[in-house]
Design a protein around this motif. Structure first.
Motif, short mmCIF file in Angstrom:
data_model
loop_
_atom_site.label_atom_id
_atom_site.label_comp_id
_atom_site.label_asym_id
_atom_site.label_seq_id
_atom_site.Cartn_x
_atom_site.Cartn_y
_atom_site.Cartn_z
N ARG A 182 51.99 5.34 12.28
CA ARG A 182 51.73 3.90 12.23
C ARG A 182 50.71 3.52 13.30
O ARG A 182 50.59 4.18 14.34
CB ARG A 182 53.02 3.13 12.48
CG ARG A 182 53.98 3.25 11.32
CD ARG A 182 55.17 2.36 11.51
NE ARG A 182 55.80 2.63 12.80
CZ ARG A 182 56.93 2.11 13.21
NH1 ARG A 182 57.59 1.28 12.43
NH2 ARG A 182 57.43 2.41 14.37
N GLU A 183 49.99 2.46 13.05
CA GLU A 183 48.94 2.04 13.98
C GLU A 183 49.51 1.64 15.33
O GLU A 183 48.89 1.87 16.37
CB GLU A 183 48.17 0.85 13.37
CG GLU A 183 46.96 0.46 14.18
CD GLU A 183 46.13 -0.61 13.51
OE1 GLU A 183 45.27 -1.16 14.21
OE2 GLU A 183 46.35 -0.91 12.34
N SER A 184 50.70 1.11 15.37
CA SER A 184 51.31 0.70 16.63
C SER A 184 51.73 1.90 17.49
O SER A 184 51.88 1.77 18.70
CB SER A 184 52.52 -0.20 16.38
OG SER A 184 53.50 0.51 15.63
N ASP A 185 51.90 3.08 16.85
CA ASP A 185 52.32 4.27 17.59
C ASP A 185 51.17 5.20 17.96
O ASP A 185 51.39 6.23 18.60
CB ASP A 185 53.35 5.06 16.77
CG ASP A 185 54.65 4.28 16.62
OD1 ASP A 185 54.92 3.42 17.46
OD2 ASP A 185 55.37 4.56 15.64
N ARG A 186 49.97 4.89 17.55
CA ARG A 186 48.84 5.79 17.80
C ARG A 186 48.51 5.92 19.28
O ARG A 186 48.20 7.01 19.76
CB ARG A 186 47.60 5.32 17.05
CG ARG A 186 47.71 5.57 15.57
CD ARG A 186 46.46 5.19 14.84
NE ARG A 186 46.69 5.31 13.40
CZ ARG A 186 45.95 4.73 12.50
NH1 ARG A 186 44.93 3.99 12.85
NH2 ARG A 186 46.23 4.89 11.23
N ASN A 187 48.58 4.83 20.02
CA ASN A 187 48.28 4.88 21.45
C ASN A 187 49.30 5.74 22.19
O ASN A 187 48.95 6.52 23.08
CB ASN A 187 48.24 3.49 22.06
CG ASN A 187 47.02 2.72 21.65
OD1 ASN A 187 46.01 3.31 21.26
ND2 ASN A 187 47.10 1.40 21.71
#
Length: 76
Positions: A4-9
Motif C-alpha cells: 500500500r502507498e501508506s506503507d512504502r515509506n
C-alpha cells in the motif's frame, strides 16, 4: 503482492536500515584487530613535563585588556 502507498515509506526505511547494518557488519568483520596496548605508562599529553631537560619557555606578551565576564546584564 502489492504494498500500500501508506506503507512504502516504512518499507523503504526498513530496507535501508537492514542494508546499512549488513554493510557495517561486513566492515567490522574485515577490519583488522587493534594492536595490543603498550604496558609502559606514558605521561598525559595535556600536562607539562616536570623535567628540566627541555628548552626554557619564553614569556608571552598579552595584548589588550583582560576579559572580564559581564555577570550583571543591566550594567555595562
Amino acid at each position: 503482492m502489492r504494498v500500500r502507498e501508506s506503507d512504502r515509506n516504512l518499507l523503504l526505511l526498513g530496507t535501508f536500515t537492514l542494508l546499512s547494518m549488513a554493510a557495517a557488519g561486513l566492515v567490522a568483520l574485515l577490519d583488522p584487530a587493534p594492536a595490543p596496548a603498550n604496558p609502559a605508562p606514558r605521561p598525559a599529553a595535556n600536562q607539562a613535563s616536570t623535567s628540566d631537560q627541555g628548552p626554557a619557555q619564553t614569556p608571552v606578551r598579552i595584548v589588550g585588556t583582560p576579559f572580564v565576564p559581564n555577570t550583571n546584564p543591566r550594567q555595562r
